[in-house]
Design an enzyme around this catalytic site. Structure first.
Site, PDB file in Angstrom:
ATOM      1  N   ARG A 260       0.852  -1.081  -0.219  1.00 14.43           N
ATOM      2  CA  ARG A 260       0.059  -0.085   0.079  1.00 14.43           C
ATOM      3  C   ARG A 260       1.045   1.088   0.197  1.00 14.43           C
ATOM      4  NH1 ARG A 260      -4.846  -1.847   4.367  1.00 14.43           N
ATOM      5  NH2 ARG A 260      -5.335  -3.800   3.157  1.00 14.43           N
ATOM      6  N   ARG A 275       2.452   1.060  10.390  1.00 16.50           N
ATOM      7  CA  ARG A 275       1.976   1.365   8.957  1.00 16.50           C
ATOM      8  C   ARG A 275       3.150   1.259   7.976  1.00 16.50           C
ATOM      9  NH1 ARG A 275      -2.784   4.090   8.305  1.00 16.50           N
ATOM     10  NH2 ARG A 275      -2.937   4.674  10.361  1.00 16.50           N
ATOM     11  N   GLU A 347      -6.394  -0.820  15.650  1.00 15.44           N
ATOM     12  CA  GLU A 347      -6.870  -1.690  14.593  1.00 15.44           C
ATOM     13  C   GLU A 347      -5.916  -2.825  14.298  1.00 15.44           C
ATOM     14  OE1 GLU A 347      -8.233  -2.453  10.043  1.00 15.44           O
ATOM     15  OE2 GLU A 347      -8.141  -0.275  10.817  1.00 15.44           O
ATOM     16  N   SER A 350     -10.106  -6.005  10.197  1.00 14.65           N
ATOM     17  CA  SER A 350     -11.282  -5.417   9.868  1.00 14.65           C
ATOM     18  C   SER A 350     -11.936  -6.443   8.992  1.00 14.65           C
ATOM     19  CB  SER A 350     -10.984  -4.187   9.213  1.00 14.65           C
ATOM     20  OG  SER A 350     -12.292  -3.392   8.616  1.00 14.65           O
ATOM     21  N   ARG A 387       0.848  -6.282  12.705  1.00 15.98           N
ATOM     22  CA  ARG A 387       0.199  -5.569  13.870  1.00 15.98           C
ATOM     23  C   ARG A 387      -0.111  -6.829  14.859  1.00 15.98           C
ATOM     24  NH1 ARG A 387      -3.692  -0.760  12.190  1.00 15.98           N
ATOM     25  NH2 ARG A 387      -2.081   0.380  10.768  1.00 15.98           N
TER      26      ARG A 387
END
Length: 420
Positions: A260, A275, A347, A350, A387
């Site tokens: 990403r 991130r 988070e 999801s 994560r």
């Protein structure tokens, strides 16, 4: 993608659904444009019929030696008019499709109102937030202290937002991915899949990543895309198919690298590996019937939660509000793990039900007694490996800076119980 027939049947309801996401009304303009398109198509059919009659008259006239010059001139004019109508109808259809492709999914009625994450609702919380008798460190402090998390070398090789893991931490990340895959396949009925990391435009469009999120992904020089998540190839694997209802639900999982660009995230989570441009994730994808998708959403979320519970990571399930629900989702649960070093919930998974939104974009259907119908597709993280590694490190840290390995991972670590 939205059903234009449903929009025509209830334009006010369609605009009301958009308003929940803070968007302006569009139904009236779309209905008007669709009426123009249908009128152009009707005129096209009428003139095509006239052309057939005219062609027959010209043919008969030539057989009998009549002068057909005027008829032929009329045929040329009719041909040009038909071509113009075809172009007009095609342009209107492209315009309508472009607008529909840019609009997010309609939200489930249970999605709470709200503009941002502040309005997300806690559904439930699991586990006790750990209390340390020392000041807990963040994961990058632990990793660098152990000499197993190397950001300078990653920056030298690739730039910012990359990480090099070494030794026991590298093995711990691999162990997490293997543990997640084994649990989802052996206990929860997901089929393990190895997917391409490069996909075409059709796969990205079908899974609602194009055109809206083009800047969030990396494109290669030959026009393909590095996958932002294995959701893309897993879900797109049923594109254009008409599935036997007996095959449903299809449950697939893949451990893959994800890429990403993190466009728009400048200044956010700069330190550490929270991130990243490249990270590993175990993805869960379900393809099912409309009647079963709500239950499948709950089931998928529980599968993801079970991983956190077995790793003894405190978490809370959040029902995302209207303003925080993703573009393609009708309803989303986020799982937030507790990070003691940050003293915050972050988070870690999801899980979303997109209903038939993606299926319409990629024409994925199943057989019913009344003919083919669109499937429902769901996707979720089961979990984001990096994560989860952060959560394991921060929740398992000791005063000396060591990391206690959860019992569920120890068989994957050769029996190692502690790093450091």
């Amino acid at each position: 993608m939205h059903d234009l027939r449903a929009l025509r049947a209830d334009p006010a309801g369609f605009d009301a659904a958009l308003a929940r996401r803070g968007l302006s009304p569009v139904a009236g303009d779309l209905v008007r444009r669709d009426e123009e398109r249908r009128a152009a198509l009707q005129a096209l059919q009428e003139q095509q019929a006239q052309r057939k009659v005219l062609a027959k008259e010209i043919g008969q006239g030539k057989k009998t030696g009549q002068d057909t010059t005027s008829l032929e001139q009329k045929a040329v004019e009719l041909r040009d008019h038909i071509a113009a109508l075809e172009a007009s109808a095609a342009q209107i259809e492209n315009d309508i499709s472009g607008v529909l492709a840019s609009l997010p999914n309609r939200l489930d009625e249970t999605v709470p109102e709200g503009r941002d994450e502040e309005s997300n609702q806690v559904v439930h919380q699991w586990g006790e937030v750990p209390v340390f008798d020392f000041e807990p460190k963040q994961h990058f402090e632990l990793g660098e202290q152990l000499g197993l998390m190397d950001f300078p070398t990653a920056a030298k090789l690739s730039g910012a937002r990359f990480t090099v893991l070494r030794g026991a931490l590298a093995r711990l990340e691999r162990a997490l991915g293997q543990f997640m895959l084994d649990t989802h396949t052996q206990e929860f009925g997901y089929s393990e899949t190895i997917v391409p990391l490069l996909v075409n435009d059709a796969a990205m469009y079908g899974t609602d990543k194009l055109p809206k999120f083009a800047e969030d992904s990396f494109q290669t020089t030959d026009g393909r895309w590095l996958i932002p998540t294995a959701e893309v190839p897993l879900t797109a694997s049923v594109a254009g198919e008409i599935l036997d209802a007996k095959m449903l639900p299809l449950r697939m999982t893949a451990l893959s690298s994800c890429f990403r660009s993190e466009a728009g995230s400048a200044g956010r989570d700069v330190r550490g590996m929270l991130r990243q441009h490249q990270f590993s994730k175990v993805e869960l994808v379900s393809v099912t019937t409309p009647e079963a998708s709500a239950d499948e959403h709950e089931r998928m979320t529980r599968c993801a939660e079970s991983i956190l519970e077995r790793l003894n990571i405190p978490y809370r399930r959040m029902l995302l509000c209207a303003g925080d629900t993703g573009f393609g989702a009708a309803r989303t649960f986020d799982l937030e793990g507790w990070l003691p070093g940050q003293k915050a919930w972050r988070e870690i998974s999801s899980c979303s039900n997109t209903r038939d939104f993606q299926a319409r974009r990629m024409n994925a259907r199943y057989r019913t007694e009344n003919g083919p119908a669109f499937v429902h597709t769901l996707n979720g993280s089961g979990l984001a490996v990096g994560r989860t590694l952060i959560a394991v490190m921060e929740n398992g840290q000791t005063a000396e800076g060591a990391i206690e390995i959860p019992a569920a991972l120890q068989p994957y670590m050769g029996g190692l119980t502690r790093i450091g």
